[in-house]
Design an enzyme around this catalytic site. Sequence first.
Site, PDB file in Angstrom:
ATOM      1  N   ARG A   1      11.828 -59.236 -20.027  1.00 44.16           N
ATOM      2  CA  ARG A   1      12.413 -59.342 -21.380  1.00 44.16           C
ATOM      3  C   ARG A   1      11.005 -60.021 -22.300  1.00 44.16           C
ATOM      4  O   ARG A   1      11.511 -60.345 -23.334  1.00 44.16           O
ATOM      5  CB  ARG A   1      13.294 -60.470 -21.080  1.00 44.16           C
ATOM      6  CG  ARG A   1      14.587 -59.714 -21.146  1.00 44.16           C
ATOM      7  CD  ARG A   1      15.535 -60.950 -20.920  1.00 44.16           C
ATOM      8  NE  ARG A   1      16.858 -60.562 -21.531  1.00 44.16           N
ATOM      9  CZ  ARG A   1      17.746 -59.995 -21.078  1.00 44.16           C
ATOM     10  NH1 ARG A   1      17.908 -59.466 -19.982  1.00 44.16           N
ATOM     11  NH2 ARG A   1      19.045 -59.805 -21.665  1.00 44.16           N
TER      12      ARG A   1
ATOM     13  N   ARG B   1      32.741 -61.628 -21.321  1.00 42.38           N
ATOM     14  CA  ARG B   1      31.627 -62.551 -21.000  1.00 42.38           C
ATOM     15  C   ARG B   1      31.278 -63.864 -21.895  1.00 42.38           C
ATOM     16  O   ARG B   1      31.497 -63.570 -23.241  1.00 42.38           O
ATOM     17  CB  ARG B   1      30.510 -61.756 -21.077  1.00 42.38           C
ATOM     18  CG  ARG B   1      29.899 -61.406 -19.453  1.00 42.38           C
ATOM     19  CD  ARG B   1      28.986 -60.348 -19.740  1.00 42.38           C
ATOM     20  NE  ARG B   1      27.478 -60.736 -20.373  1.00 42.38           N
ATOM     21  CZ  ARG B   1      26.529 -59.802 -20.469  1.00 42.38           C
ATOM     22  NH1 ARG B   1      26.445 -58.906 -19.964  1.00 42.38           N
ATOM     23  NH2 ARG B   1      25.505 -60.645 -20.984  1.00 42.38           N
TER      24      ARG B   1
ATOM     25  N   LYS C   1      22.605 -50.330 -21.517  1.00 39.07           N
ATOM     26  CA  LYS C   1      21.865 -50.348 -20.281  1.00 39.07           C
ATOM     27  C   LYS C   1      22.470 -49.946 -19.297  1.00 39.07           C
ATOM     28  O   LYS C   1      22.014 -49.017 -18.188  1.00 39.07           O
ATOM     29  CB  LYS C   1      20.918 -51.267 -20.290  1.00 39.07           C
ATOM     30  CG  LYS C   1      20.108 -51.615 -21.436  1.00 39.07           C
ATOM     31  CD  LYS C   1      18.904 -52.610 -21.309  1.00 39.07           C
ATOM     32  CE  LYS C   1      19.309 -54.112 -21.145  1.00 39.07           C
ATOM     33  NZ  LYS C   1      20.196 -54.557 -22.452  1.00 39.07           N
TER      34      LYS C   1
END
Length: 207
Positions: free
Chosen positions: A87, A151, A13
């Site tokens: 979401r 991450r 994305k």
Amino acid sequence: MNIVLLGKPGAGKGSVSEFLQKEYGLFHLSTGELCRKHIKEKTSLGVEIEKFISSGQLVPFNLIMQILKNELDKNVKTNYIFDGFPRNISQAKELDNLIKVDMVLLVDVPNHIILDRISKRRICTSCHKVYSVDNVKNNTCLSCGGMLEFRKDDNLETAKHRIELYEQETQPLVDYYKNKIFVVDNSGKPQETLKKLKAITDIVFQK
Ligand code: ADP
């Protein structure tokens, strides 16, 4: 034009947003990035949301809405790419109360490719640009020279959990947005995706 991007974690994305930003001057709003900024800056919201993010859970509705609204209040409420929001159906309904969603793009990639990409994903600690380890040297950002890091929520267990969560919570949005959704396959090379994407957006933006 306000665009919502849907797609599993690691589907790409961010890259699609980058293209839309450059090509059409849209404003990128990633709730994940905003959350990470709050955590890094240790704001009161950041302290509250940290445990949800690091374990791959969704940030509770009231907190994520505060984060989103703070951001929307800073700008004119148009020409956004919403990346990572909504979401679930509750968030989508709330977004409909705030702005008009013109188009939805689903970035589609099979799970096995996603898990491979997530394991290779690195993020710049300064400018937040995202890379694959295959494309960088010395753990350094090609754009600003900042240090790249893994991450915390990109470990295999948490990534699998985030994919399951997407399938349960976010996938129903495909039906919610059925009148304005376009699917772009991103399982191949980035140039191929951009070509497919451009074919879609050129039609929509010329309407
Ligand atoms: P990814 O697309 O790889 O999951 P994001 O940067 O979009 O990454 O999101 C990272 C994390 O931030 C999520 O796992 C979740 O904890 C939190 N988050 C981001 N957006 C939302 C949202 N709309 N609602 C709840 N939590 C969110």
